[in-house]
Write an enzyme that holds these catalytic residues in place. Structure first.
Site: not given
Length: 238
Positions: A13, A156, A177, A200
């Site tokens: 990232e 999740i 985060e 996703d």
């Protein structure tokens, strides 16, 4: 000139931004490597915090104490909570909440941290709007949304959990985060914005898409952050 702290939970990232910046100083603290320098003419500190809310909060506090940042940008990937938000779309936070905090027994709202006096942590509205416009400019083929981002220390993958989070918090996406960064920034009086590229569909059958789209989503988010730095530099020269 303001100094901006840029946080990504994972190396993927922030690695592109690290390559693009000019590094003036490297600081190792709390097992994190902070690169201080310039990016697109802006003073920045770029760091990989590690995954989860504790890592994110510690990282943000170090940016406040050690580097005196004026703005924190948190970039990364997230799972969509809304059917209209697709993989690779961008979500920019209007506000951020913890979805795994529950003190309702004592009269607090779901997600509210006791004794703070706020339920959610609001991102800087002007920067959020500018980031949305920059996203449209640098990622013209990708939809951009502004809305609530929710955070918790869990990935999740269960449809029932996703539905509960969606119904309770009305979030646009979920990750691990943002709320900790937002809370720590709020406690320190530091402006912040949270940017997420969708990798996703949280809790849906597309969960296997995560490893496929993670790199692409991170690249979209990084392109946005670099574009935002250029926009700040252009605004300063006007």
């Amino acid at each position: 000139m303001k100094k901006t702290g840029i946080i990504g939970a994972m190396e993927i990232e922030v690695e592109g931004l690290k390559k693009a910046m000019q590094v003036h100083r490297t600081v190792e603290k709390a097992r994190m490597t902070f690169l201080e320098g310039t990016l697109c003419g802006q003073d920045v500190v770029i760091v990989r915090s590690g995954v989860g809310k504790v890592n994110a909060a510690v990282c943000t506090q170090i940016l406040a104490d050690e580097f005196g940042v004026d703005l924190i940008i948190n970039t990364g990937v997230a799972g969509s909570l809304k059917s209209e938000i697709d993989i690779e779309d961008i979500v920019i936070a209007t506000d951020v909440m913890h979805h795994d905090v529950d003190a309702t027994l004592f009269g607090y709202q779901p997600g509210e941290v006791p004794q703070l006096g706020v339920v959610s942590f609001h991102a800087d509205d002007d920067i959020s709007r500018i980031a949305a416009q920059v996203s449209r400019d640098v990622n013209p083929e990708i939809k951009v949304f502004r809305g609530r981002i929710v955070s918790g220390d869990q990935f999740i993958f269960d449809t029932e959990i996703k539905q509960r989070i969606k119904n309770t918090f009305e979030g646009f996406c979920t990750e691990m985060e943002g709320a900790a960064i937002a809370q720590t920034a709020w406690l320190n009086g530091i402006t912040f914005v949270i940017i997420r590229a969708i990798s996703d569909k949280a809790g849906d059958s597309e969960q296997m898409d995560y490893p496929v789209f993670e790199a692409r989503a991170a690249a979209d988010s990084l392109r946005l952050v670099e574009g935002l730095m250029r926009r700040f530099s252009e605004d300063q020269t006007k």
